[in-house]
Design a protein around this motif. Structure first.
Motif, short mmCIF file in Angstrom:
data_model
loop_
_atom_site.label_atom_id
_atom_site.label_comp_id
_atom_site.label_asym_id
_atom_site.label_seq_id
_atom_site.Cartn_x
_atom_site.Cartn_y
_atom_site.Cartn_z
N LEU A 428 25.71 87.27 16.98
CA LEU A 428 24.84 86.10 17.07
C LEU A 428 25.48 84.92 16.37
CD1 LEU A 428 21.39 87.75 16.20
CD2 LEU A 428 22.35 87.34 18.45
N GLN A 429 24.99 83.71 16.67
CA GLN A 429 25.42 82.49 16.01
C GLN A 429 24.19 81.79 15.41
OE1 GLN A 429 27.49 80.14 18.88
NE2 GLN A 429 29.41 81.23 18.65
N ALA A 430 24.35 81.34 14.19
CA ALA A 430 23.25 80.64 13.50
C ALA A 430 23.69 79.20 13.23
CB ALA A 430 22.84 81.34 12.23
N ARG A 431 23.06 78.18 13.87
CA ARG A 431 23.39 76.77 13.64
C ARG A 431 22.55 76.26 12.48
NH1 ARG A 431 25.81 72.70 16.30
NH2 ARG A 431 26.11 74.00 18.13
N VAL A 432 23.30 75.79 11.46
CA VAL A 432 22.67 75.22 10.28
C VAL A 432 23.02 73.74 10.23
CG1 VAL A 432 22.56 77.40 9.00
CG2 VAL A 432 24.59 75.95 8.87
N ARG A 433 22.63 73.07 9.14
CA ARG A 433 22.77 71.62 9.06
C ARG A 433 24.21 71.17 9.16
NH1 ARG A 433 20.60 69.06 3.68
NH2 ARG A 433 22.40 70.28 2.96
N ASP A 434 25.15 71.96 8.53
CA ASP A 434 26.52 71.45 8.47
C ASP A 434 27.51 72.30 9.27
OD1 ASP A 434 26.26 73.60 6.94
OD2 ASP A 434 27.23 72.79 5.14
N GLY A 435 26.99 73.22 10.14
CA GLY A 435 27.93 74.00 10.92
C GLY A 435 27.28 75.19 11.60
N VAL A 436 28.13 76.17 12.05
CA VAL A 436 27.67 77.36 12.80
C VAL A 436 28.18 78.60 12.04
CG1 VAL A 436 27.72 78.61 14.96
CG2 VAL A 436 27.73 76.08 14.97
N LEU A 437 27.26 79.55 11.91
CA LEU A 437 27.59 80.82 11.26
C LEU A 437 27.67 81.91 12.32
CD1 LEU A 437 25.29 80.61 8.09
CD2 LEU A 437 27.70 80.07 8.24
N SER A 438 28.71 82.75 12.28
CA SER A 438 28.83 83.91 13.19
C SER A 438 28.25 85.13 12.48
CB SER A 438 30.29 84.14 13.58
OG SER A 438 30.80 83.04 14.27
N LEU A 439 27.32 85.79 13.17
CA LEU A 439 26.62 86.91 12.56
C LEU A 439 26.73 88.14 13.47
CD1 LEU A 439 23.41 84.98 11.41
CD2 LEU A 439 25.43 85.46 10.05
#
Length: 451
Positions: A428-439
């Motif tokens: 999964l990908q998590a979009r946060v305020r300053d970028g994208v996290l790969s999970l």
């Protein structure tokens, strides 16, 4: 005492006798001589009326007795109208009068009324045939007794009111059998002479018999036929004769007749002063008007002299020159204005001028689309900004910027909104305020209560 005849008392007998007398003699005329005259405080008049052979008791009750036109005296012959009656208290037979007059005057009065009615029916007393007195009487004829008080009164009043009046006294009898004929003759002669403006018939007071000459039919007709106005002043104010009725003017007394015929000299003097003042005023006014006319005539004569005529012509020539100069000046100004207007029109229609106007117009026309486009762009830019603000307010990124994240599948980018959409081992990908996290999903543990 006979049984078939009734028994009467004195009062019953007198009542019967009174009824018989009054029914037999309702009204009677009786002529006789007065005697035994008495007038008690009640106002009634009691007397006897007698002749050479008999007498009768008489009474005249109030107020009839107060209307008598003469004073009852012993021996006076009278004519009366009354009813025969009986005074029951004393049984006196008497006459009760309702009218009483002197015997001779009564006959004259009846003749007077009869003649008056006949002459009045002929129209001799008609006011329409009477003439007005002259405004100013210059000559006056006075027909009267030269020795009576009437002529003295008339002359005194005339001398006091108008001393300049020409007065002729025509002497005549004013009483007696020949008086009427003499007065009528003088009246005809005065009218035929043409000398007089008016005639005055004058006499003092007296009884009807004394004044009878002025009731004569011949005199009455002479007055009616008189060619000059006739004034009648016969007797006192209460006395009336046929001459009064037929005359043009009736005066109550000779003195009043004189006042009617002539004006008061004081009134004439006042009127004369008024007329003199008015005449002086009119004379001064007319003098002023005449002087004004003379001045105007002098001015006209002066204006018609050769020198004045030459001056007038020169003045007219100067006026015409000034008028012509003014007209030419005005026309020159108008012509100059027209030329200036024509030059302006020529300048406005010159090719170079026209080219400049077209170039300026072209520049204005070319500038219009740019201005319109700039306005449209500014309007669209404002609308875009407003839409951007609206989209930004609704964007998920705005939610992320507030501390949230958006979870999506790494292989296809689909949003993960439930634990059922993920399984262990999914990337999964998590979009946060300053970028994208790969999970990577390690485990899935659904909550007991859904949010």
């Amino acid at each position: 005492m006979p049984e078939q005849n009734p028994v009467l008392t004195p009062s019953q007998l007198n009542t019967l006798a009174r009824d018989l007398l009054e029914s037999a003699f309702p009204l009677v005329w009786v002529e006789g001589e007065l005697g035994n005259i008495t007038r008690p405080g009640s106002g009634h008049l009691y007397f006897t009326l007698k002749d050479a052979r008999a007498q009768v008791r008489c009474a005249m009750f109030k107020p009839k007795s107060q209307w008598l036109k003469f004073v009852p005296r012993e021996g006076l012959k009278v004519l009366g109208r009354g009813r025969l009656t009986l005074y029951e208290a004393r049984g006196d037979y008497q006459l009760v009068f309702d009218h009483l007059e002197e015997a001779g005057e009564g006959a004259l009065r009846r003749a007077f009324e009869a003649l008056k009615a006949r002459l009045e029916a002929e129209g001799l007393f008609d006011p329409g045939r009477k003439r007005a007195l002259p405004a100013y009487v210059r000559r006056l004829a006075v027909i009267t007794s030269p020795n009576g008080a009437a002529v003295r009164d008339v002359l005194s009043v005339l001398a006091r009111r108008l001393p300049l009046l020409d007065v002729d006294v025509l002497p005549s009898l004013v009483q007696g059998e020949t008086a009427a004929a003499q007065i009528a003759d003088l009246l005809r002669r005065a009218g035929a002479s043409g000398r007089y403006d008016a005639v005055l018939l004058a006499r003092g007071g007296g009884s009807l018999e004394d004044l009878w000459a002025f009731n004569d039919e011949r005199l009455v007709r002479a007055i009616a036929a008189s060619p000059v106005p006739v004034v009648s002043a016969v007797g006192h104010e209460t006395d009336f004769t046929l001459a009064d009725f037929v005359a043009d003017v009736r005066a109550p007394t000779p003195s009043v007749a004189a006042e009617l015929l002539v004006p008061d000299r004081r009134d004439l003097q006042a009127r004369l002063r008024t007329l003199q003042a008015r005449a002086g005023s009119l004379q001064r006014q007319r003098l002023v008007q005449a002087m004004q006319r003379a001045d105007r005539a002098a001015l006209r004569l002066q204006a018609q002299s050769p020198q004045a005529r030459l001056r007038l012509l020169r003045q007219r020539q100067d006026a015409l020159l000034r008028r012509l100069q003014g007209q030419w000046r005005e026309r020159l100004q108008q012509r100059q204005a027209q030329l200036r207007h024509a030059a302006a029109v020529l300048r406005a229609h010159h090719p170079a001028r026209r080219l400049q106007q077209l170039q300026a117009r072209l520049q204005r026309v070319q500038a219009r689309p740019q201005v319109a486009i700039t306005r449209v762009l500014q309007r669209d830019r404002l609308q875009l900004r407003a839409l951007a603000r609206s989209l930004e307010a609704c964007s998920p990124l705005a939610t992320v910027a507030r501390g949230y994240s958006i979870l999506s599948r790494a292989d296809d980018g689909r949003l993960v909104q439930s634990t059922a959409q993920a399984a262990p081992g999914d990337r999964l990908q998590a979009r946060v305020r300053d970028g994208v996290l790969s999970l990577t999903v390690d485990a899935v543990s659904p909550s007991e209560k859904p949010l």
